[in-house]
Structures are given as structure tokens and as C-alpha cells.
Design a protein around this motif. Sequence first.
Motif, PDB file in Angstrom:
ATOM      1  N   TYR A   1       0.826  -1.199   0.000  1.00  0.00           N
ATOM      2  CA  TYR A   1       0.000   0.000   0.000  1.00  0.00           C
ATOM      3  C   TYR A   1       0.865   1.256   0.000  1.00  0.00           C
ATOM      4  O   TYR A   1       1.965   1.269   0.564  1.00  0.00           O
ATOM      5  CB  TYR A   1      -0.930   0.002   1.209  1.00  0.00           C
ATOM      6  N   VAL A   2       0.362   2.292  -0.629  1.00  0.00           N
ATOM      7  CA  VAL A   2       1.069   3.563  -0.689  1.00  0.00           C
ATOM      8  C   VAL A   2       1.029   4.221   0.690  1.00  0.00           C
ATOM      9  O   VAL A   2      -0.049   4.326   1.298  1.00  0.00           O
ATOM     10  CB  VAL A   2       0.421   4.495  -1.741  1.00  0.00           C
ATOM     11  N   PRO A   3       2.158   4.666   1.207  1.00  0.00           N
ATOM     12  CA  PRO A   3       2.154   5.283   2.546  1.00  0.00           C
ATOM     13  C   PRO A   3       1.505   6.664   2.539  1.00  0.00           C
ATOM     14  O   PRO A   3       1.572   7.392   1.541  1.00  0.00           O
ATOM     15  CB  PRO A   3       3.642   5.372   2.893  1.00  0.00           C
ATOM     16  N   SER A   4       0.891   7.001   3.652  1.00  0.00           N
ATOM     17  CA  SER A   4       0.315   8.336   3.845  1.00  0.00           C
ATOM     18  C   SER A   4       1.270   9.169   4.681  1.00  0.00           C
ATOM     19  O   SER A   4       1.808   8.681   5.685  1.00  0.00           O
ATOM     20  CB  SER A   4      -1.032   8.235   4.567  1.00  0.00           C
TER      21      SER A   4
ATOM     22  N   GLY B   1       4.379   7.975   6.701  1.00  0.00           N
ATOM     23  CA  GLY B   1       4.347   6.521   6.707  1.00  0.00           C
ATOM     24  C   GLY B   1       4.107   5.891   8.065  1.00  0.00           C
ATOM     25  O   GLY B   1       4.059   4.671   8.187  1.00  0.00           O
TER      26      GLY B   1
ATOM     27  N   SER C   1      -3.469   4.175  -0.905  1.00  0.00           N
ATOM     28  CA  SER C   1      -3.187   4.080   0.539  1.00  0.00           C
ATOM     29  C   SER C   1      -4.301   3.301   1.226  1.00  0.00           C
ATOM     30  O   SER C   1      -5.407   3.159   0.705  1.00  0.00           O
ATOM     31  CB  SER C   1      -3.058   5.482   1.154  1.00  0.00           C
TER      32      SER C   1
ATOM     33  N   ILE D   1      -4.453   5.992   9.646  1.00  0.00           N
ATOM     34  CA  ILE D   1      -3.686   5.899   8.401  1.00  0.00           C
ATOM     35  C   ILE D   1      -2.431   5.056   8.653  1.00  0.00           C
ATOM     36  O   ILE D   1      -1.974   4.952   9.784  1.00  0.00           O
ATOM     37  CB  ILE D   1      -3.299   7.288   7.856  1.00  0.00           C
ATOM     38  N   ASN D   2      -1.930   4.430   7.607  1.00  0.00           N
ATOM     39  CA  ASN D   2      -0.778   3.516   7.716  1.00  0.00           C
ATOM     40  C   ASN D   2      -0.997   2.480   8.822  1.00  0.00           C
ATOM     41  O   ASN D   2      -0.115   2.239   9.659  1.00  0.00           O
ATOM     42  CB  ASN D   2       0.512   4.299   7.993  1.00  0.00           C
TER      43      ASN D   2
END
Length: 210
Positions: free
Chosen positions: A42-45, A48, A121, A185-186
Motif C-alpha cells: 500500500y502507498v504510505p500516507s 508513513g 493508501s 492511516i498507515n
Amino acid sequence: MSARTPLRTLSMIALTLVLITALGAMTAAHAASSQASANHKYVPSGDGKQKSVTTVVTWYGYNDNSGATENQHGSADIAYPKSDGYPTIHNHATEGTGTYNNPVTFAAPNKDLKTTFPIGSIIYVPLVKKYFVMEDQCGDTDPQGCQNGSNHADLWMGPAKEMNGTKLDDCEGNATPDSAVKVTINPSSTLSVDTTTMYTTGNKCTIHLY
């Protein structure tokens, strides 16, 4: 002298072999799909790191999802499908089981793409104890819609087909909190998950709120 095998028996054997081959192919494809999801990065926010952010949460489904234009509704299209090269999982809006490897689609406005919710993300929503992956654009300009709040997550529910409009709308409305909530998130992959379907193919609102 050996007896001949009846043609009907040969046909049944051939059909059985075809079914076994098809079942094996389906099982292999499912295993490959599951493995692909398990290996997805997954793309980090932001930086991270796992953290809770205050977020305005709303809901949408097939009936009120816009298609080619913002005024065209009744669609499972998403703005960032995997097939177009985006770092996402699905090619259309999907209510997965909500696990880390099978998350649900969610949408975010453009203002949040470079900060809290970049494309691809993953977030965890304690309100429903499910993971969601950012795959769609929350595109309206309504101050009380997608533009409401410093962070906004529009969460998908239901099948990728037309449902009973009144029942789906009621389910979405009843699941929408009156004020902003905390979203992670993350998130780590080990948070508690409720895999209950939120809106069924039989037009049942079965979402659990915590």
C-alpha cells in the motif's frame, strides 16, 4: 474377451475429468488472486507512520456513485482502477470483507491526495472495524459533501450493481456519523476486523457500528 465400456460411461468419465480440470484452474486462480492481495504494497500516507486522524466520514454505493460525469449516477466505476496502472487493488468499487488483504473501496477529494489519503493508501476505520483502500475520487464541490472537513473519506458499501435506492440510501445515512471520527492511516495489518457484509445483495443493511 474383454467387455466394451458403454459410451455413456465414457462420456461421464470425460465430463468428470473436465470438471476436475476446471475446478483446479479456478482454485489456482483464486489462490493466485489471494496471494497477489497478500503481497500488495500500500502507498504510505504522510510520513508513513501509523496515526489517527480526524476525518469526516460519509458513505456511497452503486446507486449514488457518479460515472462518466458527476451528474451521471448508477455506476461501480472508480477513478483509479488497477487496470489503468494505479497502485490500487480493484478495477471497480468493491465491498471486500474489510480485512487488510481484502479491503473495501473508498474515495477522497483531490485536496487530500497529496497528504492524508494518497491513491493506493490504506486506512482502518474503527467505526466499522474494517480496512479501506483509496481507489476513487470524491468529486463533488458541495461544502457539506466531499469538501466538508480537513480530511474526508467517502466509504463504499454494497454490491457493484443497482440496488433498492431507498434501502441503500437509508443504510448509508444511518451509518454516517453526526460529526468527524478517528480514522487510522498507515495501519498495521493486525487490527480487529468485523468481516460482516455491510449491505447485502438481498438489500439488507447489515452493517455493524462501533
